[in-house]
Design a protein around this motif. Structure first.
Motif, PDB file in Angstrom:
ATOM      1  N   ARG A  69      -9.184   9.883 -10.525  1.00  7.46           N
ATOM      2  CA  ARG A  69     -10.463  10.182  -9.855  1.00  7.46           C
ATOM      3  C   ARG A  69     -10.392  11.573  -9.170  1.00  7.46           C
ATOM      4  NH1 ARG A  69     -11.542   4.378  -8.002  1.00  7.46           N
ATOM      5  NH2 ARG A  69     -10.393   5.123  -6.209  1.00  7.46           N
ATOM      6  N   ASN A 114      -5.150   5.258 -10.398  1.00  7.84           N
ATOM      7  CA  ASN A 114      -6.586   5.377 -10.527  1.00  7.84           C
ATOM      8  C   ASN A 114      -7.083   6.454  -9.693  1.00  7.84           C
ATOM      9  OD1 ASN A 114      -6.563   3.432 -12.732  1.00  7.84           O
ATOM     10  ND2 ASN A 114      -6.934   1.646 -11.321  1.00  7.84           N
ATOM     11  N   ARG A 115      -6.526   6.556  -8.587  1.00  7.97           N
ATOM     12  CA  ARG A 115      -7.213   7.686  -7.556  1.00  7.97           C
ATOM     13  C   ARG A 115      -6.665   8.914  -7.908  1.00  7.97           C
ATOM     14  NH1 ARG A 115      -8.815   5.217  -2.153  1.00  7.97           N
ATOM     15  NH2 ARG A 115      -8.760   3.194  -2.463  1.00  7.97           N
ATOM     16  N   ALA A 127      -3.721   3.988  -1.152  1.00 10.01           N
ATOM     17  CA  ALA A 127      -4.101   3.326  -2.191  1.00 10.01           C
ATOM     18  C   ALA A 127      -3.466   1.886  -1.877  1.00 10.01           C
ATOM     19  CB  ALA A 127      -3.732   3.688  -3.455  1.00 10.01           C
ATOM     20  N   ASN A 128      -4.317   0.841  -2.384  1.00  8.96           N
ATOM     21  CA  ASN A 128      -3.610  -0.512  -2.212  1.00  8.96           C
ATOM     22  C   ASN A 128      -2.293  -0.738  -2.936  1.00  8.96           C
ATOM     23  OD1 ASN A 128      -5.585  -1.146  -0.043  1.00  8.96           O
ATOM     24  ND2 ASN A 128      -6.932  -2.000  -1.616  1.00  8.96           N
ATOM     25  N   THR A 129      -2.322  -0.262  -4.056  1.00 12.96           N
ATOM     26  CA  THR A 129      -1.294  -0.855  -5.275  1.00 12.96           C
ATOM     27  C   THR A 129      -0.850   0.469  -5.775  1.00 12.96           C
ATOM     28  OG1 THR A 129      -2.705  -1.403  -6.784  1.00 12.96           O
ATOM     29  CG2 THR A 129      -2.150  -3.101  -5.630  1.00 12.96           C
ATOM     30  N   HIS A 130       0.381   0.613  -6.478  1.00  7.14           N
ATOM     31  CA  HIS A 130       0.692   1.679  -7.392  1.00  7.14           C
ATOM     32  C   HIS A 130      -0.359   1.918  -8.559  1.00  7.14           C
ATOM     33  CE1 HIS A 130       3.381   4.244  -9.070  1.00  7.14           C
ATOM     34  NE2 HIS A 130       3.370   4.116 -10.286  1.00  7.14           N
ATOM     35  N   LYS A 131      -0.885   0.946  -9.183  1.00 12.94           N
ATOM     36  CA  LYS A 131      -2.000   0.954 -10.130  1.00 12.94           C
ATOM     37  C   LYS A 131      -3.030   1.706  -9.568  1.00 12.94           C
ATOM     38  CE  LYS A 131      -4.690  -1.570 -13.491  1.00 12.94           C
ATOM     39  NZ  LYS A 131      -4.752  -2.953 -14.153  1.00 12.94           N
ATOM     40  N   ASP A 132      -3.384   1.385  -8.276  1.00 11.18           N
ATOM     41  CA  ASP A 132      -4.669   1.806  -7.674  1.00 11.18           C
ATOM     42  C   ASP A 132      -4.342   3.368  -7.156  1.00 11.18           C
ATOM     43  OD1 ASP A 132      -7.197   2.050  -6.218  1.00 11.18           O
ATOM     44  OD2 ASP A 132      -6.225   1.281  -4.132  1.00 11.18           O
ATOM     45  N   TYR A 133      -2.999   3.755  -6.783  1.00  6.31           N
ATOM     46  CA  TYR A 133      -2.678   5.163  -6.852  1.00  6.31           C
ATOM     47  C   TYR A 133      -2.833   5.885  -8.100  1.00  6.31           C
ATOM     48  CZ  TYR A 133       0.481   9.010  -6.202  1.00  6.31           C
ATOM     49  OH  TYR A 133       1.088  10.277  -6.078  1.00  6.31           O
ATOM     50  N   GLY A 138       0.827  -1.135   0.071  1.00 11.06           N
ATOM     51  CA  GLY A 138      -0.121   0.017   0.080  1.00 11.06           C
ATOM     52  C   GLY A 138       0.932   1.322  -0.109  1.00 11.06           C
TER      53      GLY A 138
END
Length: 122
Positions: free
Chosen positions: A32, A28-29, A20-26, A2
């Motif tokens: 957003r 995406n956030r 964020a849980n992952t770099h990819k999620d970061y 995370g």
């Protein structure tokens, strides 16, 4: 692993702390947050169009540990727009639920007190 990140307004110094849980999620956030239709608390920073994203901590185990670390950063960061706790202990959780219940009760108090008459007249 995370990530805890910060969005900093270069004009006002206001900031928003998130995780964020992952770099990819970061990534995406970030997208957003940048979407002006987003209902996030960071919207007022993004609308000024003078901000920067930064990772303030990474390689954190996901789930409770990530939420704890995010809350630590929220607590020690001044001028944050965060209004809600990302992590709370059991006592804080019980108190938050009690307050939410009390608010809902007050909001619906009149409806709860209103008598409903049956078609049969009883």
């Amino acid at each position: 692993m995370g990530i805890v990140y910060k969005i900093l307004c270069n004009e006002t110094g206001e900031c928003y702390v998130g995780s964020a849980n992952t770099h990819k999620d970061y990534i995406n956030r970030k997208s957003r947050h940048r979407s002006l239709t987003s209902g996030t608390l960071s919207k007022q920073i993004i609308e000024r169009n003078n901000y920067e994203f930064s990772v303030i901590e990474e390689n954190i185990f996901i789930n409770i540990e990530l939420r704890k670390r995010e809350q630590i950063w929220i607590d020690k960061t001044s001028n944050t727009l965060n209004q809600y706790k990302s992590f709370c202990n059991e006592e804080q959780h019980v108190e938050r639920n009690r307050l939410n219940h009390a608010k809902k009760y007050q909001k619906n108090k009149e409806l709860l007190q209103e008598k409903i008459l049956c078609e049969c007249g009883s």
